[in-house]
Design a protein around this motif. Sequence first.
Motif, PDB file in Angstrom:
ATOM      1  N   THR A 166      -3.895  11.061  -7.575  1.00  0.00           N
ATOM      2  CA  THR A 166      -4.156  12.014  -6.490  1.00  0.00           C
ATOM      3  C   THR A 166      -3.546  11.517  -5.184  1.00  0.00           C
ATOM      4  OG1 THR A 166      -6.214  12.728  -7.554  1.00  0.00           O
ATOM      5  CG2 THR A 166      -5.986  13.163  -5.191  1.00  0.00           C
ATOM      6  N   PHE A 167      -3.762  10.247  -4.861  1.00  0.00           N
ATOM      7  CA  PHE A 167      -3.238   9.702  -3.607  1.00  0.00           C
ATOM      8  C   PHE A 167      -1.708   9.662  -3.593  1.00  0.00           C
ATOM      9  CE2 PHE A 167      -7.311   6.940  -3.614  1.00  0.00           C
ATOM     10  CZ  PHE A 167      -8.057   8.014  -3.156  1.00  0.00           C
ATOM     11  N   ALA A 168      -1.080   9.589  -4.769  1.00  0.00           N
ATOM     12  CA  ALA A 168       0.381   9.535  -4.829  1.00  0.00           C
ATOM     13  C   ALA A 168       1.032  10.800  -4.291  1.00  0.00           C
ATOM     14  CB  ALA A 168       0.836   9.285  -6.269  1.00  0.00           C
ATOM     15  N   SER A 228      -7.800   8.695  -9.144  1.00  0.00           N
ATOM     16  CA  SER A 228      -7.714   8.462  -7.702  1.00  0.00           C
ATOM     17  C   SER A 228      -6.282   8.196  -7.281  1.00  0.00           C
ATOM     18  CB  SER A 228      -8.593   7.276  -7.295  1.00  0.00           C
ATOM     19  OG  SER A 228      -9.963   7.559  -7.502  1.00  0.00           O
ATOM     20  N   TRP A 229      -5.611   7.279  -7.957  1.00  0.00           N
ATOM     21  CA  TRP A 229      -4.268   6.904  -7.521  1.00  0.00           C
ATOM     22  C   TRP A 229      -3.241   7.978  -7.829  1.00  0.00           C
ATOM     23  CZ3 TRP A 229      -3.622   3.807  -3.808  1.00  0.00           C
ATOM     24  CH2 TRP A 229      -4.557   2.804  -3.566  1.00  0.00           C
ATOM     25  N   GLU A 271     -10.162   5.272 -11.665  1.00  0.00           N
ATOM     26  CA  GLU A 271      -9.124   4.782 -10.765  1.00  0.00           C
ATOM     27  C   GLU A 271      -7.804   5.506 -10.990  1.00  0.00           C
ATOM     28  OE1 GLU A 271      -8.655   1.583  -8.506  1.00  0.00           O
ATOM     29  OE2 GLU A 271     -10.489   2.674  -7.999  1.00  0.00           O
ATOM     30  N   GLU A 272      -7.464   5.772 -12.245  1.00  0.00           N
ATOM     31  CA  GLU A 272      -6.171   6.402 -12.522  1.00  0.00           C
ATOM     32  C   GLU A 272      -6.091   7.792 -11.890  1.00  0.00           C
ATOM     33  OE1 GLU A 272      -5.718   8.512 -16.460  1.00  0.00           O
ATOM     34  OE2 GLU A 272      -7.213   7.031 -17.055  1.00  0.00           O
ATOM     35  N   GLU A 330       0.838  -1.207   0.000  1.00  0.00           N
ATOM     36  CA  GLU A 330       0.000   0.000   0.000  1.00  0.00           C
ATOM     37  C   GLU A 330       0.868   1.250   0.000  1.00  0.00           C
ATOM     38  OE1 GLU A 330      -4.079   1.659   0.481  1.00  0.00           O
ATOM     39  OE2 GLU A 330      -3.101  -0.065  -0.434  1.00  0.00           O
ATOM     40  N   ARG A 380       2.273   1.793  -3.397  1.00  0.00           N
ATOM     41  CA  ARG A 380       1.226   2.257  -4.314  1.00  0.00           C
ATOM     42  C   ARG A 380       0.936   3.743  -4.122  1.00  0.00           C
ATOM     43  NH1 ARG A 380      -4.696  -0.680  -5.221  1.00  0.00           N
ATOM     44  NH2 ARG A 380      -4.960   0.025  -7.371  1.00  0.00           N
ATOM     45  N   LEU A 381       1.192   4.230  -2.925  1.00  0.00           N
ATOM     46  CA  LEU A 381       1.014   5.652  -2.627  1.00  0.00           C
ATOM     47  C   LEU A 381       2.278   6.458  -2.899  1.00  0.00           C
ATOM     48  CD1 LEU A 381      -0.973   5.205   0.692  1.00  0.00           C
ATOM     49  CD2 LEU A 381      -1.887   6.073  -1.474  1.00  0.00           C
ATOM     50  N   ARG A 426     -11.644   6.406  -1.301  1.00  0.00           N
ATOM     51  CA  ARG A 426     -11.813   5.588  -2.507  1.00  0.00           C
ATOM     52  C   ARG A 426     -13.283   5.297  -2.765  1.00  0.00           C
ATOM     53  NH1 ARG A 426      -7.237   1.380  -0.589  1.00  0.00           N
ATOM     54  NH2 ARG A 426      -5.459   2.802  -0.689  1.00  0.00           N
TER      55      ARG A 426
END
Length: 291
Positions: free
Chosen positions: A100-102, A97-98, A94-95, A12, A15-16, A84
Amino acid sequence: MDLALPDDLPSELLRLAVPHEDVNAVLAARPEPGSPQWWLAERCAHSLVSTMGDLDDPPPFQPLPELGPYFYVYVFLAALPHTRRYHRELGIPEEVSWATFADLGRNMAVHRKRHGTGGLHAPHWFMLHARGILYALGRLQFNRGTAGSRTAAAIEEAGVPVGPRRLALEVHVPDLYGPLTPEACDASFDRARRFFPRHFPQEDYQVMTCGSWLLDEQLARHLPAESNILAFQRRFHPLHRFDNAETVPFVFGVDAADPARLPRRTRLERAVADHLASGGTWYGRIGWLRF
């Protein structure tokens, strides 16, 4: 709310975009269930989740160095499943979201760049991401918000209606993301103009605003007219300027106790350092453009 953490924390974190050199330290800092740190993390996460999507901000997270450099990382890890879910309900890809979370990992890299140690830079900043307010759309980030009364009045004086809610998308330029090319910015603005009406149709945005050191008009005295920064400036109608302490840390990663000792490896570094060395001061400026 209970503090629920991912089963596979290392995966996780990667992934972030958490830097590899921080992963082991983050894992070692995991709060013990039932401890005061665990109790506080639960309540911080609840503050995020209970205001999911709201434009009114909860109290901002404050630095808590006594709890270690990674305390807020666990707060955000606990909140992100709820973020999420909120994204999925809105149909956000999803792309996005991730991407943004990165920003969690990016701001850990910024902390190391600026301080030489592990930690999370400006933990209050990621509150926007975790609450479904800010979205990364290519080179730029945009957050749902409202213009300040002074800014809104100036925009309406220019003949552009802002409306009683003073809605405005705020534009941000993240660090550690490569050149700020006009083409990359065009693509981001185009995406924003499609993204927000699709996913937030109840919010009628007429303008975007930006408050940044990048809009300081003094940069035009030091950089060539074709520079990416000046091209970015020219997109905006300039408004008032404000005191700003981000120019030097953003450009160099450090504070400028002695401007004469700052490196001058690029045109931007030379511009910023020479201006300070000659007794100048850098400012931020507010700018706006039509949505």
